[in-house]
Write a protein that holds these residues in place. Structure first.
Motif, PDB file in Angstrom:
ATOM      1  N   SER A   1       6.732  -5.796   1.549  1.00 52.81           N
ATOM      2  CA  SER A   1       6.358  -6.637   2.526  1.00 52.81           C
ATOM      3  C   SER A   1       5.968  -6.056   3.950  1.00 52.81           C
ATOM      4  CB  SER A   1       7.733  -7.645   2.658  1.00 52.81           C
ATOM      5  OG  SER A   1       7.479  -8.631   3.955  1.00 52.81           O
ATOM      6  N   SER A   2       4.964  -6.756   4.632  1.00 58.70           N
ATOM      7  CA  SER A   2       4.780  -6.358   5.953  1.00 58.70           C
ATOM      8  C   SER A   2       5.583  -6.886   7.143  1.00 58.70           C
ATOM      9  CB  SER A   2       3.178  -6.385   6.045  1.00 58.70           C
ATOM     10  OG  SER A   2       2.964  -7.880   5.879  1.00 58.70           O
TER      11      SER A   2
ATOM     12  N   GLY B   1       0.685  -1.236  -0.010  1.00 55.76           N
ATOM     13  CA  GLY B   1      -0.090   0.169   0.049  1.00 55.76           C
ATOM     14  C   GLY B   1       0.759   1.353   0.150  1.00 55.76           C
ATOM     15  N   ALA B   2       1.970   1.267   0.324  1.00 56.56           N
ATOM     16  CA  ALA B   2       2.961   2.283   0.194  1.00 56.56           C
ATOM     17  C   ALA B   2       3.402   2.535  -1.057  1.00 56.56           C
ATOM     18  CB  ALA B   2       4.326   2.096   1.211  1.00 56.56           C
ATOM     19  N   SER B   3       4.089   3.819  -1.112  1.00 58.05           N
ATOM     20  CA  SER B   3       4.532   4.473  -2.487  1.00 58.05           C
ATOM     21  C   SER B   3       6.006   4.370  -2.240  1.00 58.05           C
ATOM     22  CB  SER B   3       4.109   5.838  -2.507  1.00 58.05           C
ATOM     23  OG  SER B   3       2.474   5.696  -2.667  1.00 58.05           O
ATOM     24  N   LEU B   4       6.561   4.374  -3.513  1.00 60.09           N
ATOM     25  CA  LEU B   4       8.115   4.473  -3.858  1.00 60.09           C
ATOM     26  C   LEU B   4       8.315   5.414  -4.912  1.00 60.09           C
ATOM     27  CD1 LEU B   4      10.609   3.663  -2.094  1.00 60.09           C
ATOM     28  CD2 LEU B   4      10.626   1.479  -3.523  1.00 60.09           C
TER      29      LEU B   4
ATOM     30  N   ARG C   1       0.576   2.549  -4.349  1.00 57.88           N
ATOM     31  CA  ARG C   1      -0.404   1.340  -3.832  1.00 57.88           C
ATOM     32  C   ARG C   1       0.309   0.195  -4.035  1.00 57.88           C
ATOM     33  NH1 ARG C   1      -3.567   4.586  -6.494  1.00 57.88           N
ATOM     34  NH2 ARG C   1      -4.109   2.971  -8.333  1.00 57.88           N
ATOM     35  N   LEU C   2       1.679  -0.005  -3.576  1.00 58.78           N
ATOM     36  CA  LEU C   2       2.382  -1.100  -4.106  1.00 58.78           C
ATOM     37  C   LEU C   2       2.130  -2.579  -3.437  1.00 58.78           C
ATOM     38  CD1 LEU C   2       5.887   0.346  -3.698  1.00 58.78           C
ATOM     39  CD2 LEU C   2       5.092  -0.830  -5.774  1.00 58.78           C
ATOM     40  N   LYS C   3       2.095  -3.597  -4.202  1.00 60.40           N
ATOM     41  CA  LYS C   3       1.566  -4.886  -3.676  1.00 60.40           C
ATOM     42  C   LYS C   3       2.785  -5.807  -3.685  1.00 60.40           C
ATOM     43  CE  LYS C   3      -2.558  -4.142  -6.408  1.00 60.40           C
ATOM     44  NZ  LYS C   3      -3.435  -4.863  -7.652  1.00 60.40           N
TER      45      LYS C   3
END
Length: 122
Positions: free
Chosen positions: A121-122, A15-18, A85-87
């Motif tokens: 990864s979480s 869900g983060a952005s990069l 919205r990285l998966k």
């Protein structure tokens, strides 16, 4: 031999952005059409986006359309890949490529970077 230089990879949560960056050392202006490819573990290298030499045209893979933005700063000779919205399937080595025409096929690009790793990864 032109060696492109990528930066900006790392570990991020789903869900983060990069944002990744790629520079062409020793060049001025925008000498090449540029593209990004990614290679997940044990898989083939896949096209992400490409941008024309003038930055007037950008072309995205269907799988990332709407979630990534490819941009170019021709004065700084840098292209950037903003990923939102990285998966988990975004986990891959990301490679910058330069060539004469912007295209989705890796063989059209003569110049490559060493790659930067992105792990989602979480």
């Amino acid at each position: 031999q032109v060696q492109l230089v990528e930066s900006g990879g790392g570990l991020v949560q789903p869900g983060a952005s990069l944002t990744l960056s790629c520079t062409v050392p020793g060049c001025t202006g925008s000498p090449y059409a540029m593209a990004w490819f990614r290679q997940p573990p044990a898989k083939d290298r896949a096209f992400v986006p490409a941008i024309s030499r003038s930055a007037a045209r950008t072309y995205y893979a269907d799988s990332v359309q709407g979630r990534v933005t490819n941009s170019s700063d021709n004065r700084a000779n840098t292209v950037s890949l903003q990923m939102n919205r990285l998966k988990a399937d975004g986990t891959a080595g990301y490679y910058c490529a330069g060539g004469e025409v912007y295209d989705r096929h890796a063989e059209e690009y003569a110049y490559w970077g060493q790659g930067t790793q992105v792990t989602v990864s979480s």
